[in-house]
Design an enzyme around this catalytic site. Structure first.
Site, PDB file in Angstrom:
ATOM      1  N   TYR A 155       6.354  13.631  46.593  1.00 31.86           N
ATOM      2  CA  TYR A 155       6.945  13.582  45.248  1.00 31.86           C
ATOM      3  C   TYR A 155       6.024  14.293  44.243  1.00 31.86           C
ATOM      4  O   TYR A 155       6.477  15.114  43.432  1.00 31.86           O
ATOM      5  CB  TYR A 155       7.152  12.117  44.872  1.00 31.86           C
ATOM      6  CG  TYR A 155       7.871  11.871  43.559  1.00 31.86           C
ATOM      7  CD1 TYR A 155       9.255  12.026  43.462  1.00 31.86           C
ATOM      8  CD2 TYR A 155       7.178  11.452  42.433  1.00 31.86           C
ATOM      9  CE1 TYR A 155       9.924  11.772  42.272  1.00 31.86           C
ATOM     10  CE2 TYR A 155       7.841  11.194  41.237  1.00 31.86           C
ATOM     11  CZ  TYR A 155       9.213  11.359  41.161  1.00 31.86           C
ATOM     12  OH  TYR A 155       9.869  11.112  39.977  1.00 31.86           O
TER      13      TYR A 155
ATOM     14  N   SER B 162       7.899  14.762  35.948  1.00 34.92           N
ATOM     15  CA  SER B 162       7.407  13.378  35.974  1.00 34.92           C
ATOM     16  C   SER B 162       5.951  13.396  35.527  1.00 34.92           C
ATOM     17  O   SER B 162       5.316  14.458  35.503  1.00 34.92           O
ATOM     18  CB  SER B 162       7.498  12.853  37.418  1.00 34.92           C
ATOM     19  OG  SER B 162       6.781  11.657  37.586  1.00 34.92           O
TER      20      SER B 162
HETATM   21  P1  NAP Z   1      18.133   7.760  40.391  1.00 32.57           P
HETATM   22  O1  NAP Z   1      18.505   6.562  39.632  1.00 32.57           O
HETATM   23  O2  NAP Z   1      17.782   7.622  41.830  1.00 32.57           O
HETATM   24  O3  NAP Z   1      19.290   8.868  40.212  1.00 32.57           O
HETATM   25  C1  NAP Z   1      19.148  10.119  40.820  1.00 32.57           C
HETATM   26  C2  NAP Z   1      20.495  10.620  41.255  1.00 32.57           C
HETATM   27  O4  NAP Z   1      20.297  11.910  41.885  1.00 32.57           O
HETATM   28  C3  NAP Z   1      21.155   9.720  42.309  1.00 32.57           C
HETATM   29  O5  NAP Z   1      22.516   9.527  42.032  1.00 32.57           O
HETATM   30  C4  NAP Z   1      20.931  10.509  43.581  1.00 32.57           C
HETATM   31  O6  NAP Z   1      21.831  10.212  44.611  1.00 32.57           O
HETATM   32  C5  NAP Z   1      21.069  11.923  43.067  1.00 32.57           C
HETATM   33  N1  NAP Z   1      20.614  12.888  44.058  1.00 32.57           N
HETATM   34  C6  NAP Z   1      19.681  12.736  45.016  1.00 32.57           C
HETATM   35  N2  NAP Z   1      19.601  13.821  45.771  1.00 32.57           N
HETATM   36  C7  NAP Z   1      20.529  14.690  45.307  1.00 32.57           C
HETATM   37  C8  NAP Z   1      20.943  15.983  45.704  1.00 32.57           C
HETATM   38  N3  NAP Z   1      20.438  16.607  46.791  1.00 32.57           N
HETATM   39  N4  NAP Z   1      21.905  16.602  44.983  1.00 32.57           N
HETATM   40  C9  NAP Z   1      22.452  15.983  43.925  1.00 32.57           C
HETATM   41  N5  NAP Z   1      22.126  14.753  43.516  1.00 32.57           N
HETATM   42  C10 NAP Z   1      21.172  14.109  44.207  1.00 32.57           C
HETATM   43  O7  NAP Z   1      16.888   8.487  39.716  1.00 32.57           O
HETATM   44  P2  NAP Z   1      16.347   8.460  38.202  1.00 32.57           P
HETATM   45  O8  NAP Z   1      15.302   7.422  38.120  1.00 32.57           O
HETATM   46  O9  NAP Z   1      17.474   8.481  37.237  1.00 32.57           O
HETATM   47  O10 NAP Z   1      15.583   9.851  38.189  1.00 32.57           O
HETATM   48  C11 NAP Z   1      16.155  11.053  37.696  1.00 32.57           C
HETATM   49  C12 NAP Z   1      15.075  12.122  37.689  1.00 32.57           C
HETATM   50  O11 NAP Z   1      13.986  11.673  36.871  1.00 32.57           O
HETATM   51  C13 NAP Z   1      14.461  12.402  39.065  1.00 32.57           C
HETATM   52  O12 NAP Z   1      14.177  13.774  39.186  1.00 32.57           O
HETATM   53  C14 NAP Z   1      13.184  11.605  39.052  1.00 32.57           C
HETATM   54  O13 NAP Z   1      12.222  12.135  39.930  1.00 32.57           O
HETATM   55  C15 NAP Z   1      12.782  11.755  37.602  1.00 32.57           C
HETATM   56  N6  NAP Z   1      11.877  10.706  37.134  1.00 32.57           N
HETATM   57  C16 NAP Z   1      12.245   9.394  37.203  1.00 32.57           C
HETATM   58  C17 NAP Z   1      11.358   8.421  36.753  1.00 32.57           C
HETATM   59  C18 NAP Z   1      11.691   6.974  36.806  1.00 32.57           C
HETATM   60  O14 NAP Z   1      10.772   6.158  36.590  1.00 32.57           O
HETATM   61  N7  NAP Z   1      12.924   6.574  37.058  1.00 32.57           N
HETATM   62  C19 NAP Z   1      10.097   8.799  36.251  1.00 32.57           C
HETATM   63  C20 NAP Z   1       9.759  10.150  36.221  1.00 32.57           C
HETATM   64  C21 NAP Z   1      10.662  11.102  36.652  1.00 32.57           C
HETATM   65  P3  NAP Z   1      21.327   9.259  45.830  1.00 32.57           P
HETATM   66  O15 NAP Z   1      21.050   7.917  45.228  1.00 32.57           O
HETATM   67  O16 NAP Z   1      22.450   9.298  46.793  1.00 32.57           O
HETATM   68  O17 NAP Z   1      20.051   9.878  46.375  1.00 32.57           O
END
Ligand code: NAP
Length: 249
Positions: free
Chosen positions: A152, A139
């Protein structure tokens, strides 16, 4: 361009958001993808929509037994494991003084220990496949600090450092390891976030999951001389600051 035809990939957290877009992008590259996530229904739906070259398996990234089963299934279904995208992640809002200790630990567990465990268990299989690529989704919170989300931030800086260490250790086996650093992206994780957080960026908008997926696809398929590298997509948020200086002052 790298050719992963007949090879398999694992995308964690692929039931929605960025992970679902990454899975779709890899399927387009003719790579068989196992989507691993806690969200069984969402994950099964995403995999079904991608056709025969994607399946869903329940995966808690902090559980070694789950990882071993997912790796074995990926190889049995689609061929040698050559790509791992450590994307699953969680966020918690809590200032350093206010954060609950167990929650701090849980965020590090999922966001840092989980990717470490995945690399730990997958690296021997990537080596056996003759090489491969690991992409760790960090991130901009792995590049700068953010007030109010210390757990985080700590996890994402840790993942950035771990990426470089793994790149150093695994390059000799033809395994590349890179980190990706998105700014705010439209996903369920950011659903409650105000558009004002991106107003000061040079590109003042949220990114889209497909834009992150395009970068991951590039790293996997085309960035064949990149390892230990940081790939940033943040609308310029970490480029620097605007100064309100007048030329007459
Ligand atoms: P998201 O929409 O919340 O999707 C993440 C998925 O990972 C969810 O289905 C979640 O399930 C699952 N998850 C959580 N804990 C887990 C575990 N222990 N084992 C397996 N799966 C698990 O998140 P996203 O925004 O797509 O983000 C994806 C990645 O990008 C993350 O690492 C996040 O930190 C990073 N990121 C996101 C952004 C952003 O702005 N969206 C920016 C920078 C980096 P639950 O919902 O049940 O927890």
């Amino acid at each position: 361009m790298a050719d992963f035809t007949g090879k398999s990939a694992i995308v964690t957290g692929g039931a929605r958001g960025i992970g679902a877009a990454v899975a779709a992008a890899l399927v387009k590259e003719q790579i068989g993808v196992v989507i691993g996530d806690l969200r069984d229904e969402d994950g099964a739906r995403v995999a079904a929509a991608l056709g025969d070259t994607a399946v869903f398996r329940h995966l808690d990234v902090t559980d070694a037994k789950n990882w071993r089963a997912v790796i074995a299934d990926a190889e049995a279904l689609f061929g040698p494991l050559a790509v791992l995208v450590n994307n699953a992640g969680i966020i918690d809002v809590g200032a350093v003084e206010a954060e609950v200790p167990m929650v701090f630990r849980h965020v590090l567990d999922v966001n840092l220990y989980g990717p470490w465990l995945g690399m730990h268990l997958a690296a021997p299989r990537l080596r056996a496949a003759g090489g491969g690529v690991i992409v760790n989704i960090s991130s901009t919170a792995g590049l700068v600090g953010y007030a109010g989300i210390g757990a985080y931030v700590a996890s994402k800086w840790g993942l950035r450092g771990l990426t470089k260490t793994a790149a150093l250790e695994l390059g000799v086996d033809g395994i590349r390891v890179c980190s990706v650093h998105p700014g705010p992206i439209h996903t369920p994780m950011t659903a409650g976030m105000s558009e004002s957080v991106v107003a000061a960026q040079p590109l003042p908008r949220f990114g889209e999951p497909d834009e992150v997926a395009a970068m991951v696809r590039f790293i996997v398929a085309e960035a064949t001389f990149s390892t230990g590298s940081e790939f940033v997509l943040d609308g310029g948020a970490t480029a620097g600051r605007f100064l309100a200086l007048s030329s007459e002052s």
